[in-house]
Design a protein around this motif. Structure first.
Motif, PDB file in Angstrom:
ATOM      1  N   GLN A  68     -23.744  -2.389  41.647  1.00  0.00           N
ATOM      2  CA  GLN A  68     -24.232  -1.009  41.575  1.00  0.00           C
ATOM      3  C   GLN A  68     -25.762  -0.958  41.523  1.00  0.00           C
ATOM      4  O   GLN A  68     -26.336  -0.517  40.522  1.00  0.00           O
ATOM      5  CB  GLN A  68     -23.581  -0.298  40.375  1.00  0.00           C
ATOM      6  N   PRO A  69     -26.387  -1.419  42.616  1.00  0.00           N
ATOM      7  CA  PRO A  69     -27.833  -1.653  42.585  1.00  0.00           C
ATOM      8  C   PRO A  69     -28.666  -0.381  42.781  1.00  0.00           C
ATOM      9  O   PRO A  69     -29.526  -0.324  43.655  1.00  0.00           O
ATOM     10  CB  PRO A  69     -28.026  -2.619  43.765  1.00  0.00           C
ATOM     11  N   TRP A  70     -28.375   0.625  41.973  1.00  0.00           N
ATOM     12  CA  TRP A  70     -29.083   1.904  42.130  1.00  0.00           C
ATOM     13  C   TRP A  70     -29.430   2.501  40.786  1.00  0.00           C
ATOM     14  O   TRP A  70     -28.845   2.180  39.754  1.00  0.00           O
ATOM     15  CB  TRP A  70     -28.197   2.894  42.902  1.00  0.00           C
ATOM     16  N   HIS A  71     -30.402   3.395  40.823  1.00  0.00           N
ATOM     17  CA  HIS A  71     -30.696   4.218  39.654  1.00  0.00           C
ATOM     18  C   HIS A  71     -31.201   5.563  40.149  1.00  0.00           C
ATOM     19  O   HIS A  71     -32.027   5.623  41.062  1.00  0.00           O
ATOM     20  CB  HIS A  71     -31.744   3.556  38.737  1.00  0.00           C
ATOM     21  N   TYR A 134     -33.085  -6.448  42.402  1.00  0.00           N
ATOM     22  CA  TYR A 134     -32.364  -7.413  41.566  1.00  0.00           C
ATOM     23  C   TYR A 134     -32.094  -6.736  40.231  1.00  0.00           C
ATOM     24  O   TYR A 134     -32.701  -5.702  39.907  1.00  0.00           O
ATOM     25  CB  TYR A 134     -33.173  -8.717  41.380  1.00  0.00           C
ATOM     26  N   GLY A 135     -31.137  -7.279  39.477  1.00  0.00           N
ATOM     27  CA  GLY A 135     -30.833  -6.733  38.161  1.00  0.00           C
ATOM     28  C   GLY A 135     -31.496  -7.576  37.078  1.00  0.00           C
ATOM     29  O   GLY A 135     -32.111  -8.608  37.366  1.00  0.00           O
ATOM     30  N   ILE A 143     -30.823 -11.009  37.921  1.00  0.00           N
ATOM     31  CA  ILE A 143     -29.471 -11.102  38.483  1.00  0.00           C
ATOM     32  C   ILE A 143     -29.587 -10.750  39.961  1.00  0.00           C
ATOM     33  O   ILE A 143     -30.135  -9.698  40.307  1.00  0.00           O
ATOM     34  CB  ILE A 143     -28.518 -10.080  37.810  1.00  0.00           C
ATOM     35  N   LYS A 144     -29.077 -11.645  40.826  1.00  0.00           N
ATOM     36  CA  LYS A 144     -29.193 -11.391  42.260  1.00  0.00           C
ATOM     37  C   LYS A 144     -28.319 -10.203  42.664  1.00  0.00           C
ATOM     38  O   LYS A 144     -27.186 -10.084  42.217  1.00  0.00           O
ATOM     39  CB  LYS A 144     -28.762 -12.656  43.023  1.00  0.00           C
ATOM     40  N   ASN A 186     -42.492   5.960  36.212  1.00  0.00           N
ATOM     41  CA  ASN A 186     -42.500   4.871  35.247  1.00  0.00           C
ATOM     42  C   ASN A 186     -41.318   3.917  35.387  1.00  0.00           C
ATOM     43  O   ASN A 186     -40.669   3.585  34.388  1.00  0.00           O
ATOM     44  CB  ASN A 186     -42.459   5.509  33.853  1.00  0.00           C
ATOM     45  N   ARG A 187     -41.036   3.507  36.617  1.00  0.00           N
ATOM     46  CA  ARG A 187     -39.860   2.667  36.856  1.00  0.00           C
ATOM     47  C   ARG A 187     -40.231   1.192  36.818  1.00  0.00           C
ATOM     48  O   ARG A 187     -41.355   0.810  37.148  1.00  0.00           O
ATOM     49  CB  ARG A 187     -39.204   3.016  38.209  1.00  0.00           C
ATOM     50  N   PRO A 188     -39.268   0.347  36.459  1.00  0.00           N
ATOM     51  CA  PRO A 188     -39.539  -1.096  36.363  1.00  0.00           C
ATOM     52  C   PRO A 188     -39.725  -1.761  37.735  1.00  0.00           C
ATOM     53  O   PRO A 188     -39.370  -1.190  38.766  1.00  0.00           O
ATOM     54  CB  PRO A 188     -38.297  -1.645  35.661  1.00  0.00           C
ATOM     55  N   ASP A 189     -40.250  -2.988  37.709  1.00  0.00           N
ATOM     56  CA  ASP A 189     -40.601  -3.728  38.930  1.00  0.00           C
ATOM     57  C   ASP A 189     -39.422  -4.059  39.838  1.00  0.00           C
ATOM     58  O   ASP A 189     -39.607  -4.311  41.028  1.00  0.00           O
ATOM     59  CB  ASP A 189     -41.260  -5.066  38.558  1.00  0.00           C
ATOM     60  N   ASN A 190     -38.209  -4.124  39.267  1.00  0.00           N
ATOM     61  CA  ASN A 190     -37.054  -4.501  40.098  1.00  0.00           C
ATOM     62  C   ASN A 190     -36.543  -3.322  40.939  1.00  0.00           C
ATOM     63  O   ASN A 190     -35.626  -3.486  41.728  1.00  0.00           O
ATOM     64  CB  ASN A 190     -35.908  -5.041  39.230  1.00  0.00           C
ATOM     65  N   GLU A 191     -37.148  -2.149  40.754  1.00  0.00           N
ATOM     66  CA  GLU A 191     -36.686  -0.972  41.485  1.00  0.00           C
ATOM     67  C   GLU A 191     -37.704  -0.526  42.518  1.00  0.00           C
ATOM     68  O   GLU A 191     -38.905  -0.550  42.260  1.00  0.00           O
ATOM     69  CB  GLU A 191     -36.442   0.198  40.515  1.00  0.00           C
TER      70      GLU A 191
END
Ligand code: IYR
Length: 224
Positions: A68-71, A134-135, A143-144, A186-191
């Protein structure tokens, strides 16, 4: 097939008679073909619960390894909407003012788009869809993720469909580049920002471009 231990019976599946299936498929097509992308929104408020259920529907999308690689960041705050509008218009001004190649601008001409994006402030909701490349575990290990664009694209399509089904309209907006959204929100680097879905009611007496969709024989090939 190798079967993991945590399998459960598919109890929610419903079967229909062939006649009922034909009717349902036809009715669904008749309803979804009414969907139009709208660029002129009313500021009429939308119940938050409607948006919540549309997001839950999107979150049921098939996706790579169910990671579920979304936000989804749901923006209704007027100040943040203004910041997004200002940053998006700045990017679009350079896009329409020279960065876009002529053939791209020609392709867009029938849609009547330009660098002004008032809908980013008028519409009650901007759903900013982020793809997680990535998670992260609670300890911060990576997490890949698999098939990220495909997964997020499918979820976005389901969100568009859910919004239409609920009786609202949407606009898939892709300011380019859109990395400003990570900063503003303000989102994290993986997004990475994937798309803004602008959601609300259409403005009074809104008009849309007179365009057509591919016919069945153009859009599909049957190998029988
Ligand atoms: N991002 C720009 C340009 C644009 C590009 C495509 I492809 C469209 O279908 C519509 C617009 C804008 O939002 O105006």
């Amino acid at each position: 097939m190798a079967q993991a231990k945590n399998f459960i019976p598919l109890e929610q599946y419903r079967s229909y008679s062939e006649e009922a299936m034909k009717e349902r498929a036809e009715e669904f097509y008749a309803d979804i073909k009414r969907r139009r992308t709208v660029r002129d929104f009313s500021d009429k408020p939308v119940p938050k619960e409607v948006i919540e259920n549309c997001l839950l529907a999107a979150g049921t999308a098939p996706n790579g390894a169910n990671l579920q690689p979304w936000h989804f960041v749901v923006v209704s705050n007027p100040d943040i909407k203004r910041q997004i509008r200002e940053a998006a218009e700045k990017e679009e001004q350079t896009f329409y003012g020279g960065r876009a190649p002529d053939d791209w601008l020609e392709a867009l001409a029938p849609l009547g788009t330009d660098a002004n994006k008032p809908f980013l402030e008028t519409a009650p909701y901007l759903i900013v869809i982020f793809a997680q490349n990535y998670g992260l575990t609670p300890d911060g290990d990576k997490i890949k993720h698999y098939y990220v664009s495909e997964s997020v694209g499918i979820a976005t399509g389901m969100l568009v469909t859910a919004v239409h089904h609920a009786g609202l309209v949407s606009l898939t907006h892709t300011p380019s580049p859109m990395n400003f959204l990570s900063k503003v929100l303000n989102r994290p680097d993986n997004e990475r920002a994937f798309l803004i879905l602008v959601v609300g009611y259409p403005a009074d007496e809104v008009s849309v471009p007179d365009i057509t969709k591919k016919s069945l024989s153009e859009l599909a090939t049957f190998v029988e």
